[in-house]
Design a protein around this motif. Structure first.
Motif, PDB file in Angstrom:
ATOM      1  N   THR A 382     -52.820 -24.904  29.466  1.00 54.22           N
ATOM      2  CA  THR A 382     -51.895 -24.158  28.600  1.00 54.22           C
ATOM      3  C   THR A 382     -50.562 -24.897  28.481  1.00 54.22           C
ATOM      4  O   THR A 382     -49.631 -24.398  27.854  1.00 54.22           O
ATOM      5  CB  THR A 382     -51.603 -22.761  29.192  1.00 54.22           C
ATOM      6  N   ALA A 383     -50.496 -26.106  29.088  1.00 52.14           N
ATOM      7  CA  ALA A 383     -49.218 -26.844  29.108  1.00 52.14           C
ATOM      8  C   ALA A 383     -48.645 -27.025  27.704  1.00 52.14           C
ATOM      9  O   ALA A 383     -47.445 -26.860  27.490  1.00 52.14           O
ATOM     10  CB  ALA A 383     -49.421 -28.203  29.772  1.00 52.14           C
ATOM     11  N   ILE A 385     -49.090 -25.221  24.948  1.00 49.43           N
ATOM     12  CA  ILE A 385     -48.561 -23.969  24.376  1.00 49.43           C
ATOM     13  C   ILE A 385     -47.239 -23.599  25.068  1.00 49.43           C
ATOM     14  O   ILE A 385     -46.259 -23.225  24.418  1.00 49.43           O
ATOM     15  CB  ILE A 385     -49.602 -22.836  24.522  1.00 49.43           C
ATOM     16  N   ASP A 386     -47.225 -23.766  26.395  1.00 48.61           N
ATOM     17  CA  ASP A 386     -45.998 -23.446  27.139  1.00 48.61           C
ATOM     18  C   ASP A 386     -44.842 -24.365  26.712  1.00 48.61           C
ATOM     19  O   ASP A 386     -43.701 -23.922  26.591  1.00 48.61           O
ATOM     20  CB  ASP A 386     -46.234 -23.592  28.654  1.00 48.61           C
ATOM     21  N   ALA A 387     -45.168 -25.639  26.493  1.00 48.34           N
ATOM     22  CA  ALA A 387     -44.124 -26.593  26.075  1.00 48.34           C
ATOM     23  C   ALA A 387     -43.586 -26.200  24.692  1.00 48.34           C
ATOM     24  O   ALA A 387     -42.379 -26.227  24.457  1.00 48.34           O
ATOM     25  CB  ALA A 387     -44.684 -28.009  26.052  1.00 48.34           C
ATOM     26  N   CYS A 388     -44.509 -25.830  23.790  1.00 50.93           N
ATOM     27  CA  CYS A 388     -44.077 -25.445  22.438  1.00 50.93           C
ATOM     28  C   CYS A 388     -43.174 -24.208  22.501  1.00 50.93           C
ATOM     29  O   CYS A 388     -42.161 -24.137  21.800  1.00 50.93           O
ATOM     30  CB  CYS A 388     -45.278 -25.155  21.543  1.00 50.93           C
ATOM     31  N   SER A 389     -43.537 -23.230  23.347  1.00 50.04           N
ATOM     32  CA  SER A 389     -42.697 -22.023  23.432  1.00 50.04           C
ATOM     33  C   SER A 389     -41.323 -22.384  23.982  1.00 50.04           C
ATOM     34  O   SER A 389     -40.305 -21.874  23.510  1.00 50.04           O
ATOM     35  CB  SER A 389     -43.280 -20.953  24.353  1.00 50.04           C
ATOM     36  N   ALA A 390     -41.308 -23.283  25.003  1.00 47.66           N
ATOM     37  CA  ALA A 390     -40.019 -23.665  25.585  1.00 47.66           C
ATOM     38  C   ALA A 390     -39.146 -24.350  24.529  1.00 47.66           C
ATOM     39  O   ALA A 390     -37.941 -24.090  24.448  1.00 47.66           O
ATOM     40  CB  ALA A 390     -40.240 -24.585  26.776  1.00 47.66           C
ATOM     41  N   LEU A 391     -39.767 -25.183  23.696  1.00 50.56           N
ATOM     42  CA  LEU A 391     -38.997 -25.875  22.657  1.00 50.56           C
ATOM     43  C   LEU A 391     -38.490 -24.873  21.616  1.00 50.56           C
ATOM     44  O   LEU A 391     -37.340 -24.931  21.175  1.00 50.56           O
ATOM     45  CB  LEU A 391     -39.851 -26.957  21.985  1.00 50.56           C
ATOM     46  N   ALA A 429     -39.362 -25.704  32.167  1.00 47.65           N
ATOM     47  CA  ALA A 429     -40.325 -24.632  31.935  1.00 47.65           C
ATOM     48  C   ALA A 429     -41.670 -24.883  32.631  1.00 47.65           C
ATOM     49  O   ALA A 429     -42.357 -23.943  33.021  1.00 47.65           O
ATOM     50  CB  ALA A 429     -40.542 -24.456  30.441  1.00 47.65           C
ATOM     51  N   LEU A 430     -42.063 -26.151  32.758  1.00 45.83           N
ATOM     52  CA  LEU A 430     -43.435 -26.427  33.194  1.00 45.83           C
ATOM     53  C   LEU A 430     -43.585 -26.986  34.603  1.00 45.83           C
ATOM     54  O   LEU A 430     -44.697 -27.015  35.140  1.00 45.83           O
ATOM     55  CB  LEU A 430     -44.110 -27.386  32.217  1.00 45.83           C
TER      56      LEU A 430
END
Ligand code: ASP
Length: 431
Positions: A382-383, A385-391, A429-430
């Protein structure tokens, strides 16, 4: 046995060289040392290799290299004196080299002398045999390593002694000295490890391994303990710079592990780089700016056979070699390093593309950066998706993504001015 490569900072002065000796003395498996030219002693210092390139530039203008070369000579003599080595012999070697540079022996010869002298000094200090790579490492015209290298070097190392070999250079098949690209002593170390059939290739530098993010951008970034060859290659490709990306190839086939270690903190375990295995999870993030985005659009573009190939051939004519591609239904996007072409070259290229291929639209945009999220089974994590949300939460716009083409790396494009902040936000975030 272990091959140890020491980078420029590990050989910058007498104090560093003593640390190198202590590292070699403590483990008898360490019997081959590959050395760089002395690097910077502090932030404001000069690297010997940079000064040698300056010497060559002077010689090319028919000016004496002496003013710069004297500073180089002074550094080596200072080291030799402090280590109580034969200064007269060194002075003679230095004079010889200065004459050869002034006589126009060229950039590769000149740059290689930093490692050559470093190797000579280390061999006498350690009492080990000196191996001149110009007699063993054969470098092809395109910079690749000729297989003859391994036949010759393996035979030399088979005698089982203790050897010091300068890094960074070899010679052409005709015996003319030739260097690798900058930072190429990592490649020499890997070649030595393969030729000697080493159990381990230790790469000693001034940081305690590869970091999960560039510590100049993320202050508290952690060291990665374990990485695979592919992960290192892919992290380096998007900007991580601890280990030369071409240095994996020589050890790849034999599966020799690489250990990145810190000469200034020899107790730290560093980063272990091993053959690819089924690891999963995110290991690092890196980002690199300086890209331009070329976007081409044409209705039914891909109905014409060979279109992609023909377009690429045209790009090559203008010196543009894309690093990353994205394909749409009727469009192609290519990212290439902005330094490959000036505005006027790009102007001419877009005109020609539009005309010859009857394209509906061609645009070029400068100022892009590519981030790489590197790990194992990235296509199942899910890295991304998590990165996109953080951005998104940080208000950073994503310009492109490449997800699923490699299970090691997911690429995310952002504006160049957002690059460092994007790395910070994703790390926070990750990791
Ligand atoms: N001395 C060379 C350079 O500065 C090679 C190396 O250190 O790996 O690029």
């Amino acid at each position: 046995m272990t091959v140890c490569k020491f980078g420029g900072s590990s050989l910058a002065d007498e104090k560093q060289i003593r640390k190198v000796k202590a590292i070699l003395d403590v483990d008898e498996r360490r019997s081959i040392a590959v050395v760089s030219a002395p690097g910077k002693r502090d932030r404001n210092d000069e690297k010997i290799t940079d000064m040698l390139y300056e010497c060559n530039a002077l010689a090319q203008q028919n000016r004496s290299c002496r003013p710069v070369f004297d500073r180089i000579a002074h550094r080596y003599i200072e080291i030799a004196k402090a280590l109580k080595l034969d200064v007269d012999r060194l002075s003679m070697a230095l004079d010889d080299i200065r004459h050869n540079i002034d006589a126009g022996r060229g950039g590769d010869y000149t740059a290689s002398r930093g490692e050559y002298l470093s190797g000579q000094l280390m061999a006498s200090y350690l009492g080990w045999e000196f191996v001149d790579p110009a007699d063993y490492i054969v470098i092809n015209g395109d910079g690749t390593v000729n297989p003859l290298t391994y036949e010759r070097l393996s035979a030399r190392f088979a005698e089982g002694g203790h050897y010091v070999m300068p890094g960074f250079y070899g010679a052409t098949e005709q015996g003319v000295v030739k260097t690798f690209s900058r930072g190429g002593s990592d490649i020499s170390g890997a070649i030595a490890a393969r030729a000697a059939d080493a159990d381990l290739y230790e790469n000693w530098t001034d940081v305690s391994g590869m970091y999960a993010a560039d510590p100049r951008i993320v202050e508290d970034a952690r060291v990665i303990e374990d990485l695979t060859y592919t992960q290192v290659r892919e992290l380096s490709d998007v900007g991580a710079s601890v280990f030369h990306e071409e240095a994996i190839a020589p050890v790849f086939e034999k599966g020799i592990a690489i250990n990145i270690r810190n000469t200034n903190d020899p107790q730290a375990p560093g980063t272990m780089i091993r053959p690819d295995s089924a690891t999963s999870g995110l290991v690092g993030i890196s980002g690199k700016g300086g890209y331009s985005k070329l976007k081409l659009r044409k209705l039914m573009m891909f109905k014409r056979p060979g279109m992609r190939h023909a377009l690429l051939t045209m790009l090559h004519l203008y010196g543009v070699r894309p690093s990353y591609s994205l394909f749409g239904i009727d469009s192609i996007v290519w990212f290439f390093e902005s330094s490959q072409a000036s505005d006027s070259v790009l102007g001419a290229m877009t005109e020609r593309l539009k005309k010859d291929f009857a394209l509906d639209d061609v645009t070029v945009e400068r100022g892009h950066a590519i981030l790489g999220l590197v790990g194992g089974h990235m296509d199942q994590s899910t890295a991304f998706i998590d990165a996109c949300s953080a951005l998104r939460d940080a208000g950073i716009r994503i310009n492109c993504v490449n997800y699923g083409s490699s299970n090691t790396t997911t690429l995310i494009g952002v504006g160049e001015t957002d690059c460092n902040r994007a790395v910070q936000v994703i790390y926070k975030a990750l990791f």
